[in-house]
Design an enzyme around this catalytic site. Structure first.
Site, short mmCIF file in Angstrom:
data_model
loop_
_atom_site.label_atom_id
_atom_site.label_comp_id
_atom_site.label_asym_id
_atom_site.label_seq_id
_atom_site.Cartn_x
_atom_site.Cartn_y
_atom_site.Cartn_z
N CYS A 85 32.77 21.16 6.94
CA CYS A 85 32.98 19.95 7.73
C CYS A 85 34.45 19.52 7.66
O CYS A 85 35.30 20.20 8.20
CB CYS A 85 32.02 18.85 7.29
SG CYS A 85 31.84 17.57 8.55
N HIS A 179 26.76 21.13 7.28
CA HIS A 179 26.72 21.03 5.82
C HIS A 179 25.68 21.99 5.25
O HIS A 179 24.49 21.68 5.26
CB HIS A 179 26.39 19.60 5.39
CG HIS A 179 27.50 18.64 5.61
ND1 HIS A 179 28.43 18.33 4.65
CD2 HIS A 179 27.87 17.94 6.70
CE1 HIS A 179 29.32 17.48 5.13
NE2 HIS A 179 28.99 17.22 6.38
N GLU A 181 25.19 22.56 2.18
CA GLU A 181 24.76 22.15 0.84
C GLU A 181 23.54 21.24 0.84
O GLU A 181 22.92 21.03 -0.20
CB GLU A 181 25.93 21.47 0.11
CG GLU A 181 26.38 20.11 0.65
CD GLU A 181 27.40 20.18 1.79
OE1 GLU A 181 27.30 21.14 2.61
OE2 GLU A 181 28.26 19.30 1.90
N1 LIG Z 1 31.17 14.96 6.92
C1 LIG Z 1 32.47 15.15 7.13
O1 LIG Z 1 33.15 15.86 6.39
C2 LIG Z 1 33.05 14.38 8.27
C3 LIG Z 1 34.49 14.71 8.53
C4 LIG Z 1 35.14 13.73 9.50
N2 LIG Z 1 35.14 12.41 8.91
C5 LIG Z 1 34.36 13.72 10.82
O2 LIG Z 1 33.78 12.74 11.19
O3 LIG Z 1 34.34 14.72 11.51
#
Ligand SMILES: NC(=O)CC[C@H](N)C(=O)O
Ligand SMILES: Nc1ncnc2c1ncn2[C@@H]1O[C@H](COP(=O)(O)OP(=O)(O)OP(=O)(O)O)[C@@H](O)[C@H]1O
Ligand SMILES: O=c1[nH]c(=O)c2[nH+]cn([C@@H]3O[C@H](COP(=O)(O)O)[C@@H](O)[C@H]3O)c2[nH]1
Ligand SMILES: [Mg+2]
Length: 523
Positions: A85, A179, A181
């Site tokens: 991310c 994600h 994880e």
């Molecule tokens: N979950 C994250 O790592 C989000 C990354 C960043 N804040 C976004 O909105 O894309």
């Protein structure tokens, strides 16, 4: 200083809520990892010489001024990198790609369940995902990569993220917009295992035995020749913490078991004998029943009961520490979910549902530092560590038991007489659960003594006695829970035994409430 480990993954934390879950998945793949905040990542890299790097998510946005960056050295080290991310976004940005904020692309983000399609083979997917397949993943982002960095290619796409997975197979750099994880990405653990074992080439033979050695070295380093006290409840967390710390520093540790008269049947004796006789751990057994029950007299409001008990715990610890000439450290069996929860407890936006007892107020009052060797673990991992330390199953597999004990299972005023009644009912209920072979399938089971009397008939006599509720829930972390679906024959056996064997109870009911809307404990 930690022990030098050959096979380490460095996790660079940019402040995601779920960074610890990355570490957990890496441990599940049999590989040791350490988390370093991005500000300390360069130093951690030098020290650990990791075989792979994972960059976490973040609440920050790469396009925002002053948002975190990874040390450039990490990209130049020739070590495989997985960016998750924000990690994907920051890697793309730092290596020459482009990231644009959601409000600029006008496309909004993706939050929650999403599906991606695999478009190219990739080492991350080996043995797992084939080209053309669709897979569920979990997304939580507003920003997105709009141009990947030189050397990368797209290997999976989703509707909202054309760069759902990018890869540079030469440098072994990978980025996922989702994600892996979290459990809502069903194959996420396997993807992370592919990264650490297959891509980074690690054997996957790390065990809790090594964690134990690393923690022992850390505890020795932190404590030096200082004195440590540890509140020992007989619960899994404090038991495992105490045994681990004792292994590290021996007699510098003194455990304090506060017998507040609110323990279950036989529990106090069991805790004290195990820790004194089997471990030779210095243990102060404080018989504080009178002062706890004395102070609880007349209290009926759940929060007032909890606050009194919490305060009294602190007073007892202070007195006991003074008796051994003071202590420099307070040891606690804090787990990772406690760390996360306490964030919202202290100043977060969430309301306080109930004041969970912990001895957190103590270190400041007594000028002590905290020793918390289990801070990064989850309960099931603590159980594995407990087994590794040789703790008997009766401690390792034990259901959680709250600090305020039976006091919060006796709505209304707590008296010794009511505690005794409840102890008997609770013991019968748990005995039946154990003999039905259900104990380990249940997260927590207990009886509650209600401040309600009802009419019954026993042996042609009228009875007018208390109602006992029995509760059993399944859960993974105590934050949410569901009722355990006993069969009717089991429940009627429990009800019959409790009513026949416990004087003072003439009716038994089963609590059918999940959490939410209920909480696990009744107060
Ligand atoms: N979950 C994250 O790592 C989000 C990354 C960043 N804040 C976004 O909105 O894309
Ligand atoms: N009766 C007690 N005597 C001494 N310390 C206690 C007692 N009850 C609770 N504590 C302290 O409060 C901490 C928090 O309690 P908590 O119930 O969360 O953990 P636990 O009892 O170690 O494990 P579990 O969650 O499995 O019950 C304990 O780790 C322990 O240090
Ligand atoms: O150490 C503790 N001190 C407390 O004051 C406390 N109150 C609840 N619990 C335990 O926490 C989990 C969630 O409980 P609730 O749904 O009742 O909030 C369940 O496992 C509860 O038993 C406590 N543990
Ligand atoms: Mg407990």
């Amino acid at each position: 200083m930690t022990l030098p480990l050959q096979d380490t993954i460095l996790i660079v934390d940019f402040g995601s809520q779920v960074t610890q879950l990355i570490a957990r998945r890496v441990r599940e793949a049999g590989v040791y990892s350490e988390i370093a905040p991005f500000t300390a990542a360069a130093e951690a890299f030098e020290r650990l010489k990791p075989k792979g790097i994972i960059l976490s998510g973040s609440p920050a946005g790469v396009p925002d001024e002053g948002s975190p960056r990874a040390p450039q050295a990490l990209f130049d080290a020739g070590v495989p990198i997985l960016g998750i991310c924000y990690g994907q976004q920051v890697m793309s940005h730092q290596l020459g790609g482009e990231v644009r904020p959601g409000h600029e692309t006008g496309e909004g983000g993706e939050f929650g369940r999403a599906f991606l399609t695999v478009t190219e083979p990739c080492a991350l997917f080996d043995g797992l995902w084939e080209v053309g397949e669709r897979h569920q993943v979990w997304m939580s982002h507003g920003d997105k990569v709009t141009q990947f960095a030189p050397g990368f290619k797209i290997v999976a796409v989703s509707d909202g993220a054309p760069f759902a997975v990018i890869a540079d197979e030469d440098r072994k750099f990978y980025g996922t917009q989702f994600h892996p994880e979290v459990v809502h990405t069903p194959d996420g653990g396997k993807l992370i295992a592919n990264f650490v074992r297959h891509v980074c080439g690690l054997a996957g033979d790390w065990t809790m035995a090594e964690f134990r050695q690393v923690k022992i070295a850390e505890i020795r380093e932190q404590v030096g020749d200082g004195r440590v006290i540890c509140g020992l409840s007989g619960g899994v967390d404090s038991a495992v913490a105490a045994v681990l710390i004792h292994e590290a520093i021996g007699d510098q540790l003194t455990c304090v078991f506060v017998d507040h008269g609110l323990m279950r049947l036989g529990e106090a004796e069991q805790v004290v004998s195990l820790f004194r006789e089997h471990y030779g751990i210095k243990l102060v057994h404080v018989n504080a029943e009178d002062r706890f029950l004395g102070g609880l007299a007349g209290l009926t409001d759940p929060e007032k009961k909890r606050k009194f008990i919490g305060g009294e715990f602190i007073a007892v610890f202070e007195e006991e520490a003074a008796k051994i000439g003071g202590a420099d450290f307070l040891a606690q069996g804090t787990l990772y979910p406690d760390v996360i929860e306490s964030v919202s407890f202290t100043g977060g936006p969430s309301v306080t549902i109930k004041s969970h007892h912990n001895v957190g107020g103590l270190p400041e009052r007594m000028n002590m530092k905290l020793v918390e060797p289990l801070r990064e673990l989850f309960k099931d991992e603590v159980r594995v560590l407990g087994k590794e330390l040789g703790l008997p199953d009766i401690f390792v597999g034990r259901h959680p038991f709250p600090g305020p004990g039976l006091a919060i299972r006796i709505p209304g005023e707590v008296t010794k007489e009511r505690c005794d009644i409840l102890r008997k009912a609770d013991a019968i209920y748990l005995e039946e659960i154990r003999s039905a072979g259900l104990y380990d399938a249940i997260w927590q089971a207990f009886a509650v003594l209600l401040p309600v009397r009802t009419v019954g008939v026993m042996g042609d006599h009228r009875t007018y006695d208390s109602v006992c509720a029995v509760r059993a829930v399944t859960s993974t972390d105590g934050m949410t829970a569901d009722i355990y679906p006993f069969d009717a024959a089991f429940l009627s056996r429990v009800a019959t035994r409790i009513i026949n064997e416990v004087k003072g109870i003439n009716r038994v009911v089963y609590d059918y409430t999940s959490k939410p809307p209920g909480t696990i404990e009744w107060e």
